[in-house]
Design a protein around this motif. Structure first.
Motif, PDB file in Angstrom:
ATOM      1  N   LEU A 113       0.728  -1.591  -0.409  1.00 37.71           N
ATOM      2  CA  LEU A 113      -0.010  -0.580   0.133  1.00 37.71           C
ATOM      3  C   LEU A 113       0.896   1.309   0.385  1.00 37.71           C
ATOM      4  CD1 LEU A 113      -2.414  -1.171   2.829  1.00 37.71           C
ATOM      5  CD2 LEU A 113      -3.270  -0.729   0.150  1.00 37.71           C
ATOM      6  N   ASN A 114       2.147   0.868   0.282  1.00 39.87           N
ATOM      7  CA  ASN A 114       2.972   2.013   0.904  1.00 39.87           C
ATOM      8  C   ASN A 114       4.242   2.089   0.667  1.00 39.87           C
ATOM      9  OD1 ASN A 114       4.576   4.720   1.712  1.00 39.87           O
ATOM     10  ND2 ASN A 114       3.112   5.312   2.970  1.00 39.87           N
ATOM     11  N   PRO A 115       5.432   2.237  -0.466  1.00 35.20           N
ATOM     12  CA  PRO A 115       6.497   1.880   0.126  1.00 35.20           C
ATOM     13  C   PRO A 115       7.091   2.306   1.132  1.00 35.20           C
ATOM     14  CG  PRO A 115       6.104   2.060  -1.852  1.00 35.20           C
ATOM     15  CD  PRO A 115       4.834   2.551  -1.301  1.00 35.20           C
ATOM     16  N   ASN A 116       6.845   3.265   1.856  1.00 33.00           N
ATOM     17  CA  ASN A 116       7.464   3.401   2.650  1.00 33.00           C
ATOM     18  C   ASN A 116       6.922   3.608   3.747  1.00 33.00           C
ATOM     19  OD1 ASN A 116       9.275   4.685   1.432  1.00 33.00           O
ATOM     20  ND2 ASN A 116       7.915   6.681   0.712  1.00 33.00           N
ATOM     21  N   ALA A 117       6.577   2.039   4.532  1.00 33.96           N
ATOM     22  CA  ALA A 117       5.438   1.839   5.529  1.00 33.96           C
ATOM     23  C   ALA A 117       6.273   1.856   6.728  1.00 33.96           C
ATOM     24  CB  ALA A 117       4.556   0.570   5.254  1.00 33.96           C
ATOM     25  N   ARG A 118       7.432   1.549   6.510  1.00 32.73           N
ATOM     26  CA  ARG A 118       7.881   1.363   8.015  1.00 32.73           C
ATOM     27  C   ARG A 118       8.580   2.145   8.571  1.00 32.73           C
ATOM     28  NH1 ARG A 118       9.253  -4.154   8.457  1.00 32.73           N
ATOM     29  NH2 ARG A 118       9.593  -5.761   6.773  1.00 32.73           N
ATOM     30  N   HIS A 119       8.722   3.149   7.983  1.00 30.17           N
ATOM     31  CA  HIS A 119       8.684   4.535   8.607  1.00 30.17           C
ATOM     32  C   HIS A 119       7.812   5.792   7.909  1.00 30.17           C
ATOM     33  CE1 HIS A 119      12.675   3.295   8.332  1.00 30.17           C
ATOM     34  NE2 HIS A 119      12.668   3.075   7.007  1.00 30.17           N
ATOM     35  N   ALA A 120       6.251   5.374   7.836  1.00 28.81           N
ATOM     36  CA  ALA A 120       5.276   6.098   7.622  1.00 28.81           C
ATOM     37  C   ALA A 120       4.861   6.818   9.000  1.00 28.81           C
ATOM     38  CB  ALA A 120       4.245   5.559   6.475  1.00 28.81           C
ATOM     39  N   ALA A 121       4.780   5.323  10.116  1.00 33.19           N
ATOM     40  CA  ALA A 121       3.961   5.372  11.554  1.00 33.19           C
ATOM     41  C   ALA A 121       5.130   6.535  12.194  1.00 33.19           C
ATOM     42  CB  ALA A 121       3.562   4.540  12.037  1.00 33.19           C
ATOM     43  N   GLU A 122       5.759   6.640  11.756  1.00 34.39           N
ATOM     44  CA  GLU A 122       7.103   7.629  12.324  1.00 34.39           C
ATOM     45  C   GLU A 122       6.333   9.413  12.042  1.00 34.39           C
ATOM     46  OE1 GLU A 122      10.724   7.440  11.161  1.00 34.39           O
ATOM     47  OE2 GLU A 122      10.423   5.272  11.916  1.00 34.39           O
ATOM     48  N   ARG A 123       5.208   9.035  10.749  1.00 31.05           N
ATOM     49  CA  ARG A 123       5.157  10.846  10.371  1.00 31.05           C
ATOM     50  C   ARG A 123       3.519  11.039  10.813  1.00 31.05           C
ATOM     51  NH1 ARG A 123       3.560  12.551   5.953  1.00 31.05           N
ATOM     52  NH2 ARG A 123       4.525  14.670   6.488  1.00 31.05           N
ATOM     53  N   PHE A 124       2.624   9.879  11.444  1.00 28.74           N
ATOM     54  CA  PHE A 124       1.286  10.580  12.613  1.00 28.74           C
ATOM     55  C   PHE A 124       0.829  11.656  12.649  1.00 28.74           C
ATOM     56  CE2 PHE A 124      -2.187   8.948  15.190  1.00 28.74           C
ATOM     57  CZ  PHE A 124      -2.871   8.457  13.712  1.00 28.74           C
ATOM     58  N   PRO A 125       1.256  11.881  13.377  1.00 26.95           N
ATOM     59  CA  PRO A 125       1.322  12.693  14.677  1.00 26.95           C
ATOM     60  C   PRO A 125       1.352  14.266  13.402  1.00 26.95           C
ATOM     61  CG  PRO A 125       2.753  11.959  15.810  1.00 26.95           C
ATOM     62  CD  PRO A 125       3.031  11.021  14.743  1.00 26.95           C
ATOM     63  N   GLN A 126       2.439  14.405  12.855  1.00 23.18           N
ATOM     64  CA  GLN A 126       2.867  15.424  11.303  1.00 23.18           C
ATOM     65  C   GLN A 126       1.195  15.299  10.450  1.00 23.18           C
ATOM     66  OE1 GLN A 126       6.096  16.279   9.529  1.00 23.18           O
ATOM     67  NE2 GLN A 126       5.401  16.934   8.222  1.00 23.18           N
ATOM     68  N   GLN A 127       1.522  13.552  10.417  1.00 25.95           N
ATOM     69  CA  GLN A 127      -0.348  13.468   9.437  1.00 25.95           C
ATOM     70  C   GLN A 127      -1.492  14.016  10.110  1.00 25.95           C
ATOM     71  OE1 GLN A 127       0.452   9.462   7.823  1.00 25.95           O
ATOM     72  NE2 GLN A 127       0.061  10.442   5.925  1.00 25.95           N
ATOM     73  N   VAL A 128      -1.583  13.813  11.353  1.00 25.43           N
ATOM     74  CA  VAL A 128      -2.818  14.295  11.807  1.00 25.43           C
ATOM     75  C   VAL A 128      -2.988  15.784  11.848  1.00 25.43           C
ATOM     76  CG1 VAL A 128      -4.091  14.232  14.391  1.00 25.43           C
ATOM     77  CG2 VAL A 128      -2.885  12.233  13.237  1.00 25.43           C
ATOM     78  N   GLN A 129      -1.413  16.808  11.876  1.00 23.00           N
ATOM     79  CA  GLN A 129      -2.258  17.608  11.983  1.00 23.00           C
ATOM     80  C   GLN A 129      -2.049  18.850  10.128  1.00 23.00           C
ATOM     81  OE1 GLN A 129       0.605  20.185  15.367  1.00 23.00           O
ATOM     82  NE2 GLN A 129       1.642  17.423  15.370  1.00 23.00           N
ATOM     83  N   GLU A 130      -2.049  18.046   9.655  1.00 24.06           N
ATOM     84  CA  GLU A 130      -2.008  17.819   8.353  1.00 24.06           C
ATOM     85  C   GLU A 130      -3.448  18.190   7.410  1.00 24.06           C
ATOM     86  OE1 GLU A 130       2.566  16.704   6.209  1.00 24.06           O
ATOM     87  OE2 GLU A 130       0.727  15.514   6.545  1.00 24.06           O
ATOM     88  N   LEU A 131      -3.914  16.789   8.948  1.00 26.56           N
ATOM     89  CA  LEU A 131      -5.187  16.530   7.742  1.00 26.56           C
ATOM     90  C   LEU A 131      -6.305  17.595   8.488  1.00 26.56           C
ATOM     91  CD1 LEU A 131      -7.169  14.210   6.824  1.00 26.56           C
ATOM     92  CD2 LEU A 131      -7.248  13.458   8.930  1.00 26.56           C
ATOM     93  N   GLN A 132      -5.597  17.341   9.941  1.00 26.39           N
ATOM     94  CA  GLN A 132      -7.100  18.742  10.509  1.00 26.39           C
ATOM     95  C   GLN A 132      -6.692  19.954  10.704  1.00 26.39           C
ATOM     96  OE1 GLN A 132      -6.545  18.866  14.545  1.00 26.39           O
ATOM     97  NE2 GLN A 132      -7.523  21.357  14.831  1.00 26.39           N
ATOM     98  N   ALA A 133      -5.697  20.462   9.341  1.00 29.79           N
ATOM     99  CA  ALA A 133      -5.746  22.365   8.274  1.00 29.79           C
ATOM    100  C   ALA A 133      -6.697  21.843   7.207  1.00 29.79           C
ATOM    101  CB  ALA A 133      -4.084  22.139   7.987  1.00 29.79           C
ATOM    102  N   TRP A 134      -6.104  21.169   6.236  1.00 27.91           N
ATOM    103  CA  TRP A 134      -7.388  21.070   5.071  1.00 27.91           C
ATOM    104  C   TRP A 134      -8.414  20.768   5.325  1.00 27.91           C
ATOM    105  CZ3 TRP A 134      -2.551  17.427   3.516  1.00 27.91           C
ATOM    106  CH2 TRP A 134      -1.228  18.526   2.539  1.00 27.91           C
TER     107      TRP A 134
END
Length: 334
Positions: free
Chosen positions: A119-140
């Protein structure tokens, strides 16, 4: 107390998997008429028993076939995706069902790591960005601007509208509880996932660390709990044999569709399995509507919850619908 629904589009032995998707939509229509507060769907990938792989697509179908009930994801596994794309998908859903959409997000893969990698070639490191993704999602979703240094500043998630989906953090550990508290989001604990293990400490942590936000002044939490009611106790326990056998097989690394009660009961239990079944049945919310209702009320009282989200697996779709009917009557939903 409010009752809601979490449906996982469970694959059933002897039936095609696509039937499970259509049954989820039918159940949503049914629960809309019964008075349930929310109807959530889950996300899993490469799973032979749980075949709801695209909650955003499934929710679009549910949106146009329901009129009152809130609909949402429990949840979107954000590390698989671009936060912008998820924001766009749920802004479309908000346009289809204004004021009725919940966007629950989680960090877990909802799959094995090999599937997550696909699903995501960078899956092993993607979870590390989760807090940042959550804040991006809320902003958008809110239409607010990203920080000046953010490379995606100035990008807008369309379609715009007067409302936005309600954001929820999902979890089965302390991590989600802490992040939800820091962001001032509602929090849903997957109580059914491990029979309540860790639920108390996670909820206590969430409430202790909660910081009010523009969208939520006080902590708001719920548990997603397995429950199965029938017209008589014997029928309920016979139906529960399907999930018992599935859980026993899962513990031994054997995953497959939910067996029928006949298939489950045809396989004798060994000594170790008998002990496991005893433990499963001890606290299971299974029985008549009154028996199940008493257990759900006791759980809600113990943790001071005013809403529970009910997960029900049954090989017979009619029996599952009947379970939700009985609980709606027991709790006086309207």
């Amino acid at each position: 107390m409010r009752l809601s629904v979490l449906d996982q589009s469970t694959a059933l032995s002897g039936r095609a998997e696509d039937e499970s998707i259509r049954e989820t939509v039918a159940l949503a229509r049914h629960c809309d008429t019964l008075g349930y507060h929310r109807f959530w769907v889950s996300e899993h990938h490469g799973h032979p028993a749980i075949v709801g792989s695209a909650p955003e697509v499934l929710l679009a179908a549910i949106a146009v076939q329901t009129s009152r009930i809130r609909i949402g994801s429990a949840g979107v596994m954000l590390p698989h995706y671009s936060a912008l794309k998820v924001a766009e998908q749920f802004r479309v859903l908000e346009a289809l069902a204004p004021g009725r959409v919940d966007l629950g997000v989680g960090r877990a893969p909802g799959s094995d790591m090999r599937t997550a990698q696909a699903l995501n070639p960078n899956a092993r490191h993607a979870a590390e960005r989760f807090p940042q993704q959550v804040q991006e999602l809320q902003a958008w979703l809110e239409g607010s601007e990203l920080p000046p240094e953010h490379p995606s500043r100035g990008i807008t998630a369309h379609p715009r509208g007067p409302g936005m989906p309600a954001l929820w953090m999902l979890g089965s550990s302390d991590y989600g509880a802490q992040l939800a508290a820091r962001l001032g989001w509602p929090y849903a604990f997957a109580y059914f996932f491990a029979d309540g293990q860790g639920a108390g400490p996670a909820l206590e942590l969430y409430r202790a660390l909660f910081k009010p936000s523009d969208r939520l002044a006080q902590p708001q939490a719920t548990f997603c709990v397995f429950a199965l009611a029938a017209d008589d106790e014997a029928t309920a326990w016979r139906a529960f044999a399907s999930r018992e056998r599935w859980r026993l097989d899962r513990a031994r690394g054997r995953l497959g569709p939910l067996p029928s009660p006949q298939e489950a009961l045809a396989r004798p239990l060994d000594t170790a399995e008998q002990a496991q079944v005893q433990a499963l049945r001890q606290d299971a919310a299974v029985g008549t509507a009154r028996q199940v209702g008493d257990k759900l009320r006791a759980l809600a009282d113990r943790y001071e919850l005013d809403e529970l989200v009910i997960v029900t697996w049954a090989h017979d779709p009619a029996l599952r619908r009947r379970s939700y009917e009985l609980l709606a009557a027991e709790f006086g939903l309207a």
